[in-house]
Scaffold this motif. Structure first.
Motif: not given
Length: 85
Positions: A53-60
């Motif tokens: 959802k975001t570029a912040g490296g959050n879990a997919a």
């Protein structure tokens, strides 16, 4: 910038949203799609579709899909899957 992503099965529209990136299980290997990706069509194998959802490296977020194909064009990414869970 965001990528417009749609996941469609024969029964229904599963997803239609703006995301950062989607990793698709192509028959020739997994490939990632970001906004501005070159036009592409690929068949897909059974596997996990990964949605970032975001570029912040959050879990997919992962959605299991079976068969079908993916198309990237100027409007975004459309995955037409035989089945999605």
């Amino acid at each position: 910038m965001a990528l417009h992503f749609e996941l469609v099965t024969p029964e229904r529209l599963v997803r239609s949203e703006e995301v950062h990136m989607v990793v698709v299980p192509g028959t020739e290997g997994d490939f990632g799609v970001l906004e501005g990706h070159a036009p592409l069509m690929s068949t897909i194998r059974d596997g996990n579709l990964e949605i970032y959802k975001t570029a912040g490296g959050n879990a997919a977020e992962t959605i299991r899909i079976e068969g079908g194909f993916a198309e990237v064009n100027e409007r975004g990414l459309t995955v037409l899957a035989e089945r999605a869970e």
